[in-house]
Design a protein around this motif. Structure first.
Motif, short mmCIF file in Angstrom:
data_model
loop_
_atom_site.label_atom_id
_atom_site.label_comp_id
_atom_site.label_asym_id
_atom_site.label_seq_id
_atom_site.Cartn_x
_atom_site.Cartn_y
_atom_site.Cartn_z
N ALA A 80 -23.68 -40.73 -36.86
CA ALA A 80 -22.30 -40.68 -37.36
C ALA A 80 -22.11 -39.51 -38.33
N LEU A 81 -23.15 -39.22 -39.09
CA LEU A 81 -23.07 -38.12 -40.04
C LEU A 81 -22.98 -36.77 -39.30
N ARG A 82 -23.75 -36.66 -38.23
CA ARG A 82 -23.72 -35.43 -37.43
C ARG A 82 -22.32 -35.22 -36.83
N GLU A 83 -21.74 -36.33 -36.31
CA GLU A 83 -20.38 -36.23 -35.74
C GLU A 83 -19.37 -35.78 -36.79
N LEU A 84 -19.51 -36.34 -37.99
CA LEU A 84 -18.59 -35.98 -39.07
C LEU A 84 -18.76 -34.51 -39.45
N GLN A 85 -20.00 -34.05 -39.48
CA GLN A 85 -20.25 -32.63 -39.79
C GLN A 85 -19.58 -31.74 -38.73
N GLU A 86 -19.65 -32.18 -37.46
CA GLU A 86 -19.04 -31.38 -36.39
C GLU A 86 -17.51 -31.38 -36.50
N ARG A 87 -16.96 -32.51 -36.95
CA ARG A 87 -15.51 -32.60 -37.13
C ARG A 87 -15.02 -31.76 -38.29
N TYR A 88 -15.84 -31.59 -39.29
CA TYR A 88 -15.48 -30.82 -40.50
C TYR A 88 -16.46 -29.66 -40.69
#
Lengths: 254, 254
Positions: A194-202
């Motif tokens: 989930a953290l990786r996805e958030l990094q990709e989103r921002y």
């Protein structure tokens, strides 16, 4: 760290002293300087801990001062034979190392007031590379100095901190990097996806996770850094939601 | 440090992580590794603290492994997106980064025993550069590894220390460096001249002076390091005599 954080200004730090490498002395200067530079929007890009060897010090100064906006050094400006930083800075810049009149008069006045003999070793601390400006030392008087973009400070934390505080207002002000932090009771392996996805989103934020020891076991601090405060607040809430959705609890930072 | 102390073996240390440079995390690994290497006769010649930027990590590994007997790294081998040390070591050596069967089976057994889901992020920790050997992690199982002369360890101090202890007996044994230390109540400026003379008389010892804070004010530790124990004992007595002759007192180290 995302590469766009490498906007100027950047800094490098040289911690000079055998005692740091042998484990005799625990460094306390890196974290202070790193956090104060960050608060001013200056990225501390790298730090090097090196021994009291003239060639190594000179080469490191010359390499780093060509790459970074600022180079900070700590250590090696006292009165003893292993205090060689001033000589090395003079060598690096290929300038003389004369007695600086203002440094000399400050030291003489200080020694006179405390009935200390101004012997040759103590007066070595008045030698300043030609062209450098002094950095005040309110603790023990012997000044640091700034030679172009190289800022030379004492190694003793209390003195270094006073010198840094004196030079701080003269430093370039970079884009202010703010951060939000969420402490939780989940492991990094649970959070990673989930953290990786958030990094990709921002992509213009810098997201990291750091295991920390707390009173009753271990926890992970989730940290987002960036320049856009509204976006950071948004991501702070998303990080808290993420923790809850993954079955964890958000903890209070103590 | 006298240059003849640069007999092989030497080591360099890379502390990898933005959190060390931003001041968020206070490093505790340098002093541990430095003192343990010194005890084994390995000179920790330099340490670098660098950010989580692949090119920087790869270049630093390749530079340091060509210069030193050993390169130790800490940090960046966890399960999250900013854990990139294993990739960087593989890139530096131009080898693949496959799942290591032994690392995989250890992790699967550990996760099964603790009812933890072996998700893709956690299993990233089983990827090991081709040709590297594993370093056991008795704390949290995910192994470190050694690729030629590069020794890759976790950043969490407790795990790093366990990994270091496992790899320690395999390291080359250098000439044993012993030290004597005399704590006194004199300032460095008072000691400098006599200390310099003593250094010149004993060129194969490494003499240093380190201001230290003690309960009732400040003091200076005089330290001599070298390989000849009889000579060190001799110099230890001479340092004590020096303090007395200069009007000071030798203090007990607390």
């Amino acid at each position: 760290m995302n590469e766009h954080f490498y906007a100027t200004p950047t800094a490098a730090l040289m911690l000079i002293g055998n005692e740091l490498l042998s484990g005799r002395t625990q460094d306390k200067n890196l974290a202070f300087i790193g956090s104060r530079l960050a608060a001013r929007g200056i990225v501390l890009a790298e730090a090097r801990i090196i021994a009291d060897i003239p060639e190594v010090i000179v080469d490191t100064i010359n390499h780093l001062r060509a790459v970074h906006t600022y180079v900070f050094t700590t250590g090696g400006i006292g009165p003893t034979h292993d205090d060689i930083t001033a000589e090395c800075v003079a060598d690096a810049f290929e300038v003389e190392l004369p007695i600086h009149p203002e440094a000399e008069s400050r030291l003489l006045a200080y020694f006179a007031s405390r009935d200390i003999e101004p012997n040759a070793d103590r007066m070595r601390m008045a030698r300043i590379p030609l062209g450098a400006s002094l950095i005040d030392n309110p603790v023990s008087i012997a000044p640091g100095f700034q030679m172009e973009n190289v800022i030379v400070m004492a190694g003793v934390p209390r003195i270094m901190q006073a010198m840094f505080t004196n030079v701080e207002p003269t430093l370039a002000q970079g884009p202010c990097i703010e951060s939000v932090s969420v402490l939780c009771d989940l492991g990094e392996g649970t959070l990673a996806s989930a953290l990786r996805e958030l990094q990709e989103r921002y992509p213009n934020l810098d997201l990291g996770s750091y295991p920390v020891s707390i009173k009753n076991g271990s926890s992970v601090a989730l940290v987002a850094k960036g320049q856009d405060i509204a976006q950071l607040q948004e991501v702070g809430l998303l990080l808290e939601e993420m923790v809850t959705e993954l079955g964890g609890d958000v903890l209070k930072e103590s």
